[in-house]
Design a protein around this motif. Structure first.
Motif, PDB file in Angstrom:
ATOM      1  N   PRO A  94      11.981 -12.490  -0.559  1.00 34.47           N
ATOM      2  CA  PRO A  94      11.470 -12.146   0.775  1.00 34.47           C
ATOM      3  C   PRO A  94      10.228 -11.270   0.654  1.00 34.47           C
ATOM      4  N   PRO A  95       9.507 -11.076   1.740  1.00 34.15           N
ATOM      5  CA  PRO A  95       8.312 -10.217   1.702  1.00 34.15           C
ATOM      6  C   PRO A  95       8.631  -8.815   1.202  1.00 34.15           C
ATOM      7  N   THR A  96       7.852  -8.357   0.247  1.00 33.96           N
ATOM      8  CA  THR A  96       7.998  -7.020  -0.332  1.00 33.96           C
ATOM      9  C   THR A  96       6.619  -6.411  -0.523  1.00 33.96           C
ATOM     10  N   SER A  97       6.591  -5.187  -1.017  1.00 30.41           N
ATOM     11  CA  SER A  97       5.305  -4.540  -1.283  1.00 30.41           C
ATOM     12  C   SER A  97       4.562  -5.218  -2.422  1.00 30.41           C
ATOM     13  N   ALA A  98       5.292  -5.842  -3.334  1.00 31.89           N
ATOM     14  CA  ALA A  98       4.644  -6.543  -4.450  1.00 31.89           C
ATOM     15  C   ALA A  98       4.155  -7.926  -4.024  1.00 31.89           C
ATOM     16  N   HIS A  99       4.926  -8.576  -3.187  1.00 34.85           N
ATOM     17  CA  HIS A  99       4.568  -9.914  -2.681  1.00 34.85           C
ATOM     18  C   HIS A  99       4.672  -9.860  -1.161  1.00 34.85           C
ATOM     19  N   TRP A 100       3.531  -9.661  -0.506  1.00 35.01           N
ATOM     20  CA  TRP A 100       3.518  -9.360   0.926  1.00 35.01           C
ATOM     21  C   TRP A 100       4.157 -10.443   1.764  1.00 35.01           C
ATOM     22  N   PHE A 101       3.984 -11.698   1.386  1.00 35.01           N
ATOM     23  CA  PHE A 101       4.564 -12.811   2.125  1.00 35.01           C
ATOM     24  C   PHE A 101       5.747 -13.425   1.380  1.00 35.01           C
ATOM     25  N   GLY A 102       6.250 -12.762   0.360  1.00 36.98           N
ATOM     26  CA  GLY A 102       7.348 -13.301  -0.422  1.00 36.98           C
ATOM     27  C   GLY A 102       6.865 -14.368  -1.400  1.00 36.98           C
ATOM     28  N   THR A 103       7.813 -15.121  -1.937  1.00 40.33           N
ATOM     29  CA  THR A 103       7.492 -16.212  -2.858  1.00 40.33           C
ATOM     30  C   THR A 103       8.101 -17.509  -2.351  1.00 40.33           C
ATOM     31  N   ASP A 104       7.583 -18.630  -2.833  1.00 40.35           N
ATOM     32  CA  ASP A 104       8.055 -19.928  -2.370  1.00 40.35           C
ATOM     33  C   ASP A 104       9.177 -20.455  -3.245  1.00 40.35           C
ATOM     34  N   GLU A 105       9.472 -21.746  -3.088  1.00 40.27           N
ATOM     35  CA  GLU A 105      10.606 -22.343  -3.797  1.00 40.27           C
ATOM     36  C   GLU A 105      10.390 -22.423  -5.302  1.00 40.27           C
ATOM     37  N   ILE A 106       9.182 -22.253  -5.765  1.00 39.35           N
ATOM     38  CA  ILE A 106       8.892 -22.290  -7.203  1.00 39.35           C
ATOM     39  C   ILE A 106       8.736 -20.887  -7.771  1.00 39.35           C
ATOM     40  N   GLY A 107       8.434 -19.932  -6.928  1.00 43.35           N
ATOM     41  CA  GLY A 107       8.183 -18.573  -7.376  1.00 43.35           C
ATOM     42  C   GLY A 107       6.718 -18.196  -7.307  1.00 43.35           C
ATOM     43  N   ARG A 108       5.912 -19.003  -6.601  1.00 49.56           N
ATOM     44  CA  ARG A 108       4.494 -18.677  -6.432  1.00 49.56           C
ATOM     45  C   ARG A 108       4.323 -17.676  -5.296  1.00 49.56           C
ATOM     46  N   ASP A 109       3.322 -16.829  -5.420  1.00 50.17           N
ATOM     47  CA  ASP A 109       3.065 -15.817  -4.407  1.00 50.17           C
ATOM     48  C   ASP A 109       2.562 -16.480  -3.128  1.00 50.17           C
ATOM     49  N   LEU A 110       3.312 -16.336  -2.040  1.00 51.38           N
ATOM     50  CA  LEU A 110       2.979 -17.039  -0.799  1.00 51.38           C
ATOM     51  C   LEU A 110       1.716 -16.464  -0.153  1.00 51.38           C
ATOM     52  N   PHE A 111       1.497 -15.151  -0.279  1.00 45.81           N
ATOM     53  CA  PHE A 111       0.291 -14.564   0.305  1.00 45.81           C
ATOM     54  C   PHE A 111      -0.959 -15.161  -0.332  1.00 45.81           C
ATOM     55  N   SER A 112      -0.960 -15.313  -1.643  1.00 47.15           N
ATOM     56  CA  SER A 112      -2.112 -15.900  -2.328  1.00 47.15           C
ATOM     57  C   SER A 112      -2.334 -17.337  -1.879  1.00 47.15           C
TER      58      SER A 112
END
Length: 286
Positions: A63-81
């Motif tokens: 889920p969205p965290t300070s490290a990954h603002w938009f969380g990660t997807d089904e593969i583990g890619r950074d959703l914000f990027s």
């Protein structure tokens, strides 16, 4: 004694900035600034993404965290990027379609309005033929025939977008032909391309500009629809519409996957509409 020489006349009317800002409300100003920021973000996207949008950087479905603002997807890619890069895949092609359609429509509309007669009649019938066709359905068919891809999507949309600008330009040119300053230019011996480029076409530019800015949101929505249906850039390209489509099954569990790209599409459309309203207000009475 020689007479003093007069100062050179200004090249154009002076801009009353106070009156300009009075006509444009604060909400429209937010839209114009937002559109400029989105355009800057689209150009700078590859250099400001915190992670590589194509590589796995963490566990899947975070889920969205300070490290990954938009969380990660089904593969583990950074959703914000991926969403930031998705702005580039959606916004810049949309602007390119607008510019191309605007140029083609302005050229064809100018020819029709200036020539008149049979030329105008033939061009009008062609424009009307394009306008009565179900453009979205035929654009989908064109993309399906050419194959999925961003360029094919842009071509399919541009084919059916230029007639709107051609009609606007043609009507403006015909209206301007009877204006006193154009008649005076004809009496002074101005003919041909000079009359067209100096006295007719500049008068049609404000209407074309307003129409184009108000169309940005429609283009963004159309391109996102194509991408949503799988007719945009093939995976793993981070197109916002495709990202929303692929994650719909996860809506009730991993809500951020479809919602955040869709929210960004919505935000771009709202800002584009506000900017269009602001430009229309700024040009009112200009």
């Amino acid at each position: 004694m020689s007479m003093p020489t007069s100062s050179a006349a200004p090249l154009g009317p002076r801009i009353n900035w106070r009156e300009l800002f009075r006509r444009v409300g604060w909400l429209e100003t937010v839209g114009i600034v937002g559109v400029l920021l989105i355009t800057l973000l689209a150009f700078a996207a590859p250099w400001i993404t915190p992670f590589d949008p194509q590589l796995r950087v963490a566990e899947a479905f975070l889920p969205p965290t300070s490290a990954h603002w938009f969380g990660t997807d089904e593969i583990g890619r950074d959703l914000f990027s991926r969403v930031v890069l998705g702005v580039q895949y959606t916004w810049l092609p949309g602007l390119a379609v607008i510019v191309f359609s605007l140029i083609v429509g302005a050229v064809i509309g100018t020819i029709a309005g200036a020539a008149g007669g049979v030329v105008d009649l033939v061009i009008q019938r062609i424009i009307e033929l394009f306008l009565v066709l179900p453009s979205t359905l035929i654009a989908l068919a064109v993309v399906a025939a050419l194959g999925p891809g961003l360029l094919n999507t842009m071509i399919a949309i541009a084919i059916f977008w230029w007639p709107w600008y051609a009609r606007i330009c043609r009507d403006e040119i015909r209206r301007l032909k009877s204006r006193p300053h154009v008649e005076a230019a004809r009496v002074a011996g101005v003919r041909g391309p000079r009359l067209l480029l100096r006295y007719l076409l500049p008068g049609a530019v404000p209407s074309l500009l307003v129409a184009a800015t108000l169309d940005v949101a429609n283009i963004i929505m159309t391109m996102s629809l194509m991408s949503f249906l799988g007719l945009g850039q093939p995976a793993p390209a981070p197109e916002l519409g495709a990202m929303t489509s692929r994650a719909l099954d996860s809506l009730t569990v991993y809500w951020w996957l479809p919602i955040l790209p869709a929210v960004l599409i919505f935000l771009m459309c709202i800002l584009a509409n506000l900017a269009g309203d602001g430009i229309r207000a700024a040009l009112r009475g200009a």
